[in-house]
Scaffold this active site. Sequence first.
Site, mmCIF file in Angstrom:
data_model
loop_
_atom_site.group_PDB
_atom_site.id
_atom_site.type_symbol
_atom_site.label_atom_id
_atom_site.label_comp_id
_atom_site.label_asym_id
_atom_site.label_seq_id
_atom_site.Cartn_x
_atom_site.Cartn_y
_atom_site.Cartn_z
ATOM 1 N N ASP A 197 -108.954 26.887 -9.343
ATOM 2 C CA ASP A 197 -108.898 26.661 -10.794
ATOM 3 C C ASP A 197 -107.452 26.624 -11.291
ATOM 4 O OD1 ASP A 197 -109.959 26.231 -13.291
ATOM 5 O OD2 ASP A 197 -110.423 28.336 -13.675
ATOM 6 N N HIS A 242 -104.906 17.747 -10.588
ATOM 7 C CA HIS A 242 -105.939 17.562 -9.564
ATOM 8 C C HIS A 242 -105.338 16.939 -8.293
ATOM 9 C CE1 HIS A 242 -108.824 18.830 -12.443
ATOM 10 N NE2 HIS A 242 -108.811 17.724 -13.161
ATOM 11 N N TRP A 300 -119.394 17.926 -15.460
ATOM 12 C CA TRP A 300 -119.684 16.596 -16.036
ATOM 13 C C TRP A 300 -119.378 16.553 -17.525
ATOM 14 C CZ3 TRP A 300 -120.383 13.000 -12.507
ATOM 15 C CH2 TRP A 300 -120.935 13.351 -11.277
ATOM 16 N N LEU A 335 -112.992 25.496 12.515
ATOM 17 C CA LEU A 335 -113.228 25.915 11.124
ATOM 18 C C LEU A 335 -114.168 24.956 10.380
ATOM 19 C CD1 LEU A 335 -110.741 27.411 8.692
ATOM 20 C CD2 LEU A 335 -111.822 25.308 7.967
HETATM 21 C C1 IPE Z 1 -114.884 26.222 -11.947
HETATM 22 O O1 IPE Z 1 -113.799 25.966 -12.775
HETATM 23 C C2 IPE Z 1 -115.262 24.994 -11.191
HETATM 24 C C3 IPE Z 1 -114.316 24.553 -10.164
HETATM 25 C C4 IPE Z 1 -113.205 25.139 -9.838
HETATM 26 C C5 IPE Z 1 -114.695 23.370 -9.461
HETATM 27 P P1 IPE Z 1 -113.967 25.568 -14.303
HETATM 28 O O2 IPE Z 1 -112.619 25.330 -14.820
HETATM 29 O O3 IPE Z 1 -114.946 24.483 -14.432
HETATM 30 O O4 IPE Z 1 -114.612 26.889 -14.908
HETATM 31 P P2 IPE Z 1 -114.670 27.412 -16.412
HETATM 32 O O5 IPE Z 1 -115.186 26.286 -17.241
HETATM 33 O O6 IPE Z 1 -113.294 27.810 -16.783
HETATM 34 O O7 IPE Z 1 -115.585 28.582 -16.341
HETATM 35 C C1 IPE Z 2 -109.985 23.186 -11.428
HETATM 36 O O1 IPE Z 2 -108.973 23.062 -12.351
HETATM 37 C C2 IPE Z 2 -110.526 21.864 -10.949
HETATM 38 C C3 IPE Z 2 -111.889 21.561 -11.386
HETATM 39 C C4 IPE Z 2 -112.653 22.332 -12.116
HETATM 40 C C5 IPE Z 2 -112.430 20.287 -10.978
HETATM 41 P P1 IPE Z 2 -109.273 22.793 -13.889
HETATM 42 O O2 IPE Z 2 -109.348 21.324 -14.102
HETATM 43 O O3 IPE Z 2 -110.458 23.554 -14.337
HETATM 44 O O4 IPE Z 2 -107.967 23.346 -14.568
HETATM 45 P P2 IPE Z 2 -107.887 24.196 -15.906
HETATM 46 O O5 IPE Z 2 -108.781 25.378 -15.716
HETATM 47 O O6 IPE Z 2 -108.352 23.313 -17.010
HETATM 48 O O7 IPE Z 2 -106.460 24.572 -16.009
HETATM 49 MG MG MG Z 3 -110.691 25.424 -15.037
#
Ligand code: IPE
Ligand code: IPE
Ligand code: MG
Length: 256
Positions: free
Chosen positions: A36, A53, A85, A147
Amino acid sequence: MLNKLTNLTKTNNKESKKDIQLDLSRIPRHIAIIMDGNGRWAKKRGLPRVAGHREGMKVVRKVVKRANELGVKALTMYAFSTENWKRPKPEVEFIMKLPEQFLLTYLPELIEENVQVRIMGEKKGVPSYTLKAVHEAVERTKHNDGLILNFALNYGSRYEITQAVRQLASEIEEGKIKSEEVDEKLIGSYMMSSEVGDPELLIRTSGEIRLSNFMLWQLAYTELWFTDVYWPDFTASDLDQAILDYQNRGRRFGGV
Ligand code: IPE
Ligand code: IPE
Ligand code: MG
C-alpha cells in the site's frame, strides 16, 4: 494505550537501515504483503498516482529476490482488491496492465530463480489480457519447485469465504459431503489460498493499520507487521526488519 500498541508494531525507514542478523533457521514459511501507499508516494513527488504503481512493480521484483535468498517458501502479494474497482477507470486500467508488464520484464528471471507464479482472486471482471499474462506465467513456471509467488488479484476475503460456503453448501445438497464433516480443515481447503496455507507473517506498508478485506480466515494467528514506508520505497532491508521482528515475537497460539 492504543498509541503505544501501534508503535510497537510499527517501524520507520531509519530503523530498518541498521545491520540485521536473521536466524535463517526461523524464516517465516509464508509471508503475505499488503502493498500500500503507491498513490501517496507519487503524490508526494508531484507525480500522477499511476507512477507509484509503476514504481511499486519494481519493488515486487526486489522483494521476491530477497525472500528467495532467505528461503521463504511462499509470498502472497495483494495486488488488487475486489473494492479497488471503485477507483477512477484510467487508474484501474493502468493497474490491470501491470501484470503483463511485470511478467514481460521479469518472467525469464523468475523462471531462472525457480519461482512458481500463482494467482488467487475472482477472474470475472479482470481483463482478458491481464488473465492471459498471468496464466502464461503460471503455465511457464508450473514445473518449478522454488518460491511460490502468489498474486492476489481481484481478491477479497469476504468474497473468498462466500464462495467457499456456497461451494460447501452445494456439495452438501448433492450429498457429496455430510454437514457433520465440515471442520476447519475442510473449510480451509475451499479457500483460494489452500495451496500456500496460512501466512506466518503479514506486512502492510504505508501506515494504514487495517486488513482491507485481506485473508481474514488465514490471518487468525499470523504475526502482523506495519510500517509507515510507502510500498515504492520498501526495500530488502525493510523485509529483513519485518522478519527480525517476527523472530523476536513469542507465538503462543493460545498456549502459555
Ligand atoms: C488494499 O489497499 C488493497 C491492495 C493493496 C491491493 P487499499 O489502498 O485499497 O486499502 P484501503 O482502501 O486504504 O483500505
Ligand atoms: C496500493 O497503493 C496499490 C493498490 C491498492 C492497487 P494505493 O494505490 O492504495 O496507494 P495509496 O494508498 O492511495 O497511497
Ligand atoms: Mg491504498
